[in-house]
Design a protein around this motif. Sequence first.
Motif, short mmCIF file in Angstrom:
data_model
loop_
_atom_site.label_atom_id
_atom_site.label_comp_id
_atom_site.label_asym_id
_atom_site.label_seq_id
_atom_site.Cartn_x
_atom_site.Cartn_y
_atom_site.Cartn_z
N THR A 270 -10.49 0.48 5.44
CA THR A 270 -11.10 0.54 4.10
C THR A 270 -11.45 -0.87 3.60
O THR A 270 -12.54 -1.11 3.09
CB THR A 270 -10.09 1.14 3.09
OG1 THR A 270 -9.76 2.44 3.54
CG2 THR A 270 -10.67 1.22 1.69
N ASN A 271 -10.51 -1.78 3.78
CA ASN A 271 -10.71 -3.10 3.22
C ASN A 271 -11.68 -3.95 4.02
O ASN A 271 -12.44 -4.73 3.45
CB ASN A 271 -9.36 -3.80 3.06
CG ASN A 271 -8.60 -3.25 1.87
OD1 ASN A 271 -9.05 -3.39 0.74
ND2 ASN A 271 -7.49 -2.59 2.12
N LEU B 245 -5.65 -3.17 -5.69
CA LEU B 245 -4.27 -3.66 -5.60
C LEU B 245 -4.12 -5.07 -6.19
O LEU B 245 -3.12 -5.39 -6.81
CB LEU B 245 -3.82 -3.68 -4.14
CG LEU B 245 -3.79 -2.31 -3.45
CD1 LEU B 245 -3.50 -2.47 -1.96
CD2 LEU B 245 -2.75 -1.41 -4.09
N ARG B 246 -5.16 -5.88 -5.98
CA ARG B 246 -5.10 -7.27 -6.41
C ARG B 246 -4.96 -7.40 -7.93
O ARG B 246 -4.57 -8.43 -8.45
CB ARG B 246 -6.40 -7.95 -5.96
CG ARG B 246 -6.35 -9.44 -5.96
CD ARG B 246 -7.64 -10.01 -5.42
NE ARG B 246 -7.72 -9.88 -3.97
CZ ARG B 246 -8.80 -9.43 -3.33
NH1 ARG B 246 -9.87 -9.04 -3.99
NH2 ARG B 246 -8.80 -9.35 -2.02
N VAL C 191 0.86 -1.19 0.00
CA VAL C 191 0.00 0.00 0.00
C VAL C 191 0.89 1.23 0.00
O VAL C 191 2.06 1.17 0.36
CB VAL C 191 -0.93 0.05 1.23
CG1 VAL C 191 -1.87 -1.14 1.24
CG2 VAL C 191 -0.15 0.11 2.53
N GLN D 50 -13.19 -7.55 3.00
CA GLN D 50 -12.01 -8.34 2.69
C GLN D 50 -11.63 -9.04 4.00
O GLN D 50 -11.43 -8.39 5.01
CB GLN D 50 -10.85 -7.44 2.22
CG GLN D 50 -11.18 -6.60 1.00
CD GLN D 50 -11.23 -7.44 -0.26
OE1 GLN D 50 -10.52 -8.42 -0.42
NE2 GLN D 50 -12.09 -7.04 -1.19
N ASN E 215 -5.86 2.30 -1.38
CA ASN E 215 -5.32 1.02 -0.93
C ASN E 215 -6.40 -0.04 -0.78
O ASN E 215 -6.39 -0.83 0.16
CB ASN E 215 -4.54 1.22 0.36
CG ASN E 215 -3.36 2.12 0.14
OD1 ASN E 215 -2.57 1.90 -0.78
ND2 ASN E 215 -3.23 3.16 0.94
N ASP E 216 -7.32 -0.03 -1.69
CA ASP E 216 -8.40 -1.00 -1.72
C ASP E 216 -7.87 -2.27 -2.39
O ASP E 216 -7.33 -2.22 -3.49
CB ASP E 216 -9.55 -0.38 -2.54
CG ASP E 216 -10.81 -1.21 -2.46
OD1 ASP E 216 -10.70 -2.45 -2.41
OD2 ASP E 216 -11.89 -0.59 -2.48
N MET E 217 -8.03 -3.41 -1.70
CA MET E 217 -7.51 -4.66 -2.26
C MET E 217 -8.12 -4.98 -3.62
O MET E 217 -7.49 -5.63 -4.45
CB MET E 217 -7.78 -5.83 -1.29
CG MET E 217 -6.81 -5.93 -0.14
SD MET E 217 -5.06 -5.98 -0.61
CE MET E 217 -4.98 -7.49 -1.54
N ARG E 218 -9.36 -4.53 -3.83
CA ARG E 218 -9.98 -4.82 -5.13
C ARG E 218 -9.21 -4.14 -6.26
O ARG E 218 -9.28 -4.54 -7.40
CB ARG E 218 -11.45 -4.34 -5.12
CG ARG E 218 -12.31 -5.11 -4.13
CD ARG E 218 -13.67 -4.48 -3.98
NE ARG E 218 -13.58 -3.11 -3.52
CZ ARG E 218 -14.63 -2.32 -3.34
NH1 ARG E 218 -15.84 -2.76 -3.60
NH2 ARG E 218 -14.47 -1.08 -2.90
#
Lengths: 804, 336
Positions: free
Chosen positions: A564-565, B333-334, A511, A570, B328-331
């Motif tokens: 956020t995640n 970054l992934r 990040v 997630q 920095n949302d994994m959706r």
Amino acid sequence: MKTTLSWLKEYVDIDMSAHELAHILTMTGLEVEGMEPVGRFLDDIIVGKIEEVRPHPRAERLSICTVDAGSQKVKVACGAPNVAPGVLAPLILPAGRLPNGTLIEEIRIRGELSTGMLLAEDEIGLTDDHSGIMMLDPGPAPGERLTAVLGFPDWVFDIAITPNRPDCASVIGIAREIAVATGRTLRIPDAHMDETGPPIQELTSVTILDPEACPRYAAGVIQEVTPGPSPFWMRYRLHHSEVRSINNLVDVTNYVMLEMGQPLHAFDYDRLRENRIVVRRAREGESFTTLDGQTRTMSRENLMICDGQRPVALAGIMGGLNSEIFANTRHVLIESACFDPVTIRRGSKRLGLSTEASYRFERGADIGGAGLALKRALSLMSRLSGGKVAKGLIDNYPRPWTPPHIRFRTEHANRILGASLSQTAVKGFLEALGMDVRQTDDHELMVLPPSFRVDISREVDLIEEVARCYGFDRIPLTYPTIRPSEQGDAAEVFFHEQVGSIMTGLGFSEVITYSFISSDAVDVLRADKESPIRSVVRLMNPLTIDQSVLRTSLIPGLMAAVKTNVAHDQKGLRLFEWGKTFFQKAGDQLPLETIWIAAVMAGRFQEKTWYQEERKCDYYDIKGAAEALLNGIGLNDMRFQKEEAHPGYDREVFAGIYCAERRIGRIGRIDSDVMAAYDLKDEDAYLFELDIASILTLLSRTTQFQPFPRFPAVLRDLSLIVDRQIESARILDIIRREGGDFLESVRIFDLYEGKKLGTSQKAIAFRICYRSAHETLEGEQVNRLHEAIIEKIHQETGGRLREG
Amino acid sequence: MKAQLLELETRALKEIDAIAEFSELEAFRIRYLGKKGQLTRFVKQIGRLAPEERPAMGKLANRIKKELSDRFEQAKAALDSPKAGGRASLMDLTLPGRAPVRGHLHPISRVIQEVCRIFSRMGFRVVKGPNVELDYYNFEALNIPRDHPARDMQDTFYITDNIVLRTHTSPMQVRVMESQKPPVSIIAPGKVYRRDSDVSHTPMFHQVEGLLVDKGVTFGDLKGTLASFVHQMFGNETPLRFRPSFFPFTEPSAEVDIRCVMCKGTGCRTCSHTGWLEILGSGMVDPEVYRFVDYDPDVYSGFAFGMGIERIAMLKYGIDDIQLFFKNDMRFLRQF
């Protein structure tokens, strides 16, 4: 700067398409950021001639006009006050569409049939005028297309003017560049006028008390003007340059500013006390009301234009309310001055007031052009408002401009550009740009730039001009010989990439969070008053409170990313960041910038699959990752030492990370209060942070190859019961110490804490590998050593062998 | 008992040789080796034998047990083998593997690495510098004096009147030239800050700066170097153009545009219908900058360039929202 194609055409012949012109402008350095056709969708609009006007029988404010539309006559209801027989106006008939898409239909308005619509200028997108229907000049026949009458299509160009080119903040400036690029001649407008008024010296005078700040002040007077609306052509041009039309006096000053780049100001002559002008610095604390109605407090930074008694304008920035032109203005004094760029910029910054005028002055106005601009304004004003121009001008010019004399070496220019331009070609380019070029010898020129090119004072400035005129695209591509450097990359560069690949290999995603955080974020971490993380660097002018200090910890950013995640459902997060923290240093020193790699795990460690059960992450997961990373970059023998928790961490689960007696980082669980502050009450998060600088100092040694062992190893297991407070690391230390040279490795392979042992004890099983580098170890030898280790452990920790 | 055991062994071995089915094999195991299996029963009886007989019988029983277990495993393995054509078809080769979790490098890091690799190959070395910078390095020594309108080109975050968050990576030009004599060939990636936040701006973003100074470096060299970069970064066929512009610390200055990667030049929203995308600022180092670092502009010349990494990443990966880089949302970054 916005201008129309039709306006540009007044000064230079343009016989290419608007798009071709945009390309040429862009490639000369005047980037066209946008272009739009004026009056799109005007095809349904025709010229209508009003033949008869009668009041609407049942609507007081409406008239019913009989309009000649060429092929037919129609009756149109209209609310405009300026309808009159004989007026030519744009007309749209039923089934036509307005530029905004409105479909015109035949309708009944209070019983009267209205077949079409007479249009105002704003309805066609020509200006923002809605005071009445548009009045067309006589000439066109009813039924003719409006686009043909107006000479459309026209285009508006939005041109980015770089700070070095104030001369191009004018239509003529842009036209000049077009003329140079296309080899055409520039036409400077006529400033002829009849000076029918009294000699100006009888009317006014100009005193400059600060000639540094005001090197030139020219003024003219025009008497007996009739204020009124400006003609359509002027309002049209102002509108598309985004200047609001006021009246035929003020509009002229704005028009000439846009045309020539020289800001002008029109004073109501009668409101100037003693009818004269004094230029001086403002007095500290002096208050002044600008024509936007705001009263402002001045300082010595501000330059004022005054009359015989009081300030009447903020020099180079904005006029004053007390001397503004109004509907009954009879006589006008026009100012065309030049002000020092720095004075105007400081004054404008201090007041937070930026205008079209200050924009131009702070970049540098054309001191040599002030006279021509004044004449042009007087000429236009007398034409439009019927005034009489006083004889002569006041031109107070205490600091006459002299052009710089610049030596230009053609060979040097070619050497910088990688081109092979001839001196003749260079001379041609520079002359086309309005420079006075004198040939010194075969290799050198002496160049005197014109006064409007305030950006040109050095040889390199001329080199750029030559390159621009020749065309950047025509300079051939070459490849430099790059000599190898003695030095390598900055130390952290390779390391950064290495960490990135190890961490992603361990399942962590990278990040990037902002370097600034909220000052509250430090409170959330529960840092006490003396904590270094409180020595934040504050921004003087943050955008928001949330971004008002530089971070002293990566935790707030990482937690925000976790939040956020989690909000997006997630389940298992593994995030890392490579980033800096900033600690304030005393005085005017730069803050201390420290690079960290920080990684966080939250929620699920593994999900339920066909081969494994779901499991949440815990401390040993993050510790394993930290160890894997450190091993991966070449560090071994780390020590994790329980200590007083760092802000943000849970007191119970926190350790310092040491290597070779150096503290290189920290690890633990995020404090539950911190979790709650990020709305993560139901989650656990584990974190490590490593200080890159201290790791780098440890990494100075290169890995050394170890030959394979030549003698066999002997494995022995050791299962111990110890007090639960005894840390495994302590026992490992004893084993290593006592094992000495014969101990090759030891690992913990089992741990039991549970009912069978009660709450105060635990069982740990070690697998020890003994080996000598010099001989095959005898069983007896190993047994003695093994026993000695057990004995030592017992002595130091009370641990004993676990039975069976 | 010994005879019985030996008889059992012979019988069992005969049976197992004949087995061709998993079900039979399992039945065999239960029959002999299971809890109530024939062999297990014998073993249980051993305890009741006279003490002197026990060891021999125990040994024998164990030998037979091992023998039968081994044969059982062999038979099972044989049935499992592809040659047997039996159980192999039952192994689901399509089940997902036991996969380790994979992490993702941030797209900004990926692009920075790619840019640095390209220039490293050309001979530029990578340097790093502070994010918080003296006004002197960020502006003054780059020929952006106080009270100069060029300061408006970049909205600045101030820490004190003399300390700023660097608004570009260009201060590294001065820092490097100050610390060494030519030749200089460096690139400097890093974070920069501008006081600007809206749909197309974030207050922090990334740039890569480049600088080459030596004897005889020309504007043509600038063009060649950057053309080579563009072609490596965006593909060999990407057209580019050099367009006059203004930066206070370079002269001549040029913006580098590439043919719009979205519409290939026909005009679209991304390129504001111009067909071109601005990706780099560049120019020949202004002699005024040399004055600050004590280089002789009549001996040395050079070029500098700077590019916004977010912009390049957006173009390269088709990202339409700059804010995504710092959410920095994994959706997001992934995907990288």
